[in-house]
Design an enzyme around this catalytic site. Structure first.
Site, PDB file in Angstrom:
ATOM      1  N   ASP A  37     -13.868  13.559   9.354  1.00 28.68           N
ATOM      2  CA  ASP A  37     -15.403  14.057   9.417  1.00 28.68           C
ATOM      3  C   ASP A  37     -16.572  13.910  10.070  1.00 28.68           C
ATOM      4  OD1 ASP A  37     -17.032  14.991   6.236  1.00 28.68           O
ATOM      5  OD2 ASP A  37     -17.803  13.739   7.406  1.00 28.68           O
ATOM      6  N   ILE A  38     -17.002  13.951  10.821  1.00 30.13           N
ATOM      7  CA  ILE A  38     -18.504  13.680  11.796  1.00 30.13           C
ATOM      8  C   ILE A  38     -19.242  12.313  11.272  1.00 30.13           C
ATOM      9  CG2 ILE A  38     -19.931  14.415  11.275  1.00 30.13           C
ATOM     10  CD1 ILE A  38     -19.848  15.746  14.372  1.00 30.13           C
ATOM     11  N   GLU A 103     -22.603  21.524   1.475  1.00 34.08           N
ATOM     12  CA  GLU A 103     -23.609  21.525   2.910  1.00 34.08           C
ATOM     13  C   GLU A 103     -22.289  23.486   3.673  1.00 34.08           C
ATOM     14  OE1 GLU A 103     -24.018  18.370   4.786  1.00 34.08           O
ATOM     15  OE2 GLU A 103     -25.086  16.466   2.734  1.00 34.08           O
ATOM     16  N   HIS A 108     -13.450  23.610   1.972  1.00 29.61           N
ATOM     17  CA  HIS A 108     -12.724  22.962   2.323  1.00 29.61           C
ATOM     18  C   HIS A 108     -12.642  21.435   1.097  1.00 29.61           C
ATOM     19  CE1 HIS A 108     -17.672  21.880   2.407  1.00 29.61           C
ATOM     20  NE2 HIS A 108     -17.245  21.176   2.092  1.00 29.61           N
TER      21      HIS A 108
HETATM   22  P1  5GP Z   1     -20.131  19.217   1.856  1.00 33.25           P
HETATM   23  O1  5GP Z   1     -20.922  18.773   1.544  1.00 33.25           O
HETATM   24  O2  5GP Z   1     -20.383  20.701   1.963  1.00 33.25           O
HETATM   25  O3  5GP Z   1     -18.384  19.246   0.679  1.00 33.25           O
HETATM   26  O4  5GP Z   1     -19.760  18.482   2.940  1.00 33.25           O
HETATM   27  C1  5GP Z   1     -19.406  18.667   4.600  1.00 33.25           C
HETATM   28  C2  5GP Z   1     -18.827  17.891   5.630  1.00 33.25           C
HETATM   29  O5  5GP Z   1     -18.747  18.169   6.767  1.00 33.25           O
HETATM   30  C3  5GP Z   1     -19.401  16.538   5.076  1.00 33.25           C
HETATM   31  O6  5GP Z   1     -18.961  15.347   5.536  1.00 33.25           O
HETATM   32  C4  5GP Z   1     -20.274  16.587   6.742  1.00 33.25           C
HETATM   33  O7  5GP Z   1     -20.236  15.214   7.695  1.00 33.25           O
HETATM   34  C5  5GP Z   1     -19.209  17.184   7.777  1.00 33.25           C
HETATM   35  N1  5GP Z   1     -19.070  18.001   8.972  1.00 33.25           N
HETATM   36  C6  5GP Z   1     -20.922  18.593   9.080  1.00 33.25           C
HETATM   37  N2  5GP Z   1     -20.538  19.014  10.232  1.00 33.25           N
HETATM   38  C7  5GP Z   1     -19.637  18.302  10.859  1.00 33.25           C
HETATM   39  C8  5GP Z   1     -19.181  19.127  12.185  1.00 33.25           C
HETATM   40  O8  5GP Z   1     -19.624  19.384  12.627  1.00 33.25           O
HETATM   41  N3  5GP Z   1     -18.033  18.480  12.399  1.00 33.25           N
HETATM   42  C9  5GP Z   1     -17.434  17.636  11.271  1.00 33.25           C
HETATM   43  N4  5GP Z   1     -16.044  16.783  11.786  1.00 33.25           N
HETATM   44  N5  5GP Z   1     -17.584  17.368  10.312  1.00 33.25           N
HETATM   45  C10 5GP Z   1     -18.649  17.933   9.661  1.00 33.25           C
END
Ligand code: 5GP
Length: 124
Positions: A37-38, A103, A108
């Site tokens: 995760d970034i 997000e 995932h």
């Molecule tokens: P969600 O809220 O959708 O469950 O989590 C999305 C995750 O994707 C977040 O933890 C965010 O930090 C990660 N994320 C968003 N953009 C990127 C990216 O460009 N690269 C990586 N490696 N992670 C990302």
């Protein structure tokens, strides 16, 4: 990738899958990609994604083939081992939809580990 009309092929994880955006890869096979995760929320914070075009858990559960489903489940276990996360334990999170604050609209699972993670939810 699929005929799922609600899937946005320009979401960030679709771009990572196409190689348009780089990632720190942990694992890959025919069905699954995992990367760091970034914005890590724990010492170990991996994201595991299916290669198919699924919006969220509900979409994957309803529409993934048995092969895709089994591959995804098994990969998470393998990745947790690869990361050493299985030794002290880990948490899996999959945010699905608005109330869960999803997000990125590509299904995932987060693998979080490397410290005691505290209560399951913030309580707010
Ligand atoms: P969600 O809220 O959708 O469950 O989590 C999305 C995750 O994707 C977040 O933890 C965010 O930090 C990660 N994320 C968003 N953009 C990127 C990216 O460009 N690269 C990586 N490696 N992670 C990302």
């Amino acid at each position: 990738m699929s005929n799922n009309m609600s899937y946005d092929p320009n979401n960030i994880f679709a771009k990572i899958l196409r190689g348009d955006i780089p990632c720190k890869k942990i694992f890959e096979n025919d069905h699954v990609l995992a990367f760091h995760d970034i914005h890590p929320q724990a010492p170990i914070h991996a994201l595991v994604i299916p290669k198919g075009a699924f919006v969220d858990y509900a979409d994957f559960a309803a529409n993934a083939s048995d092969v895709q489903s089994a591959a995804f489940t098994k990969a998470i276990g393998e990745i947790a081992k690869l990361l050493g996360a299985h030794e002290q334990g880990y948490r899996l999170i999959s945010n699905c939809g608005v109330n869960a604050h999803q997000e990125v609209p590509h299904y995932h699972v987060h693998i979080l580990a490397g410290r005691a993670l505290g209560p399951m939810l913030s309580g707010k």
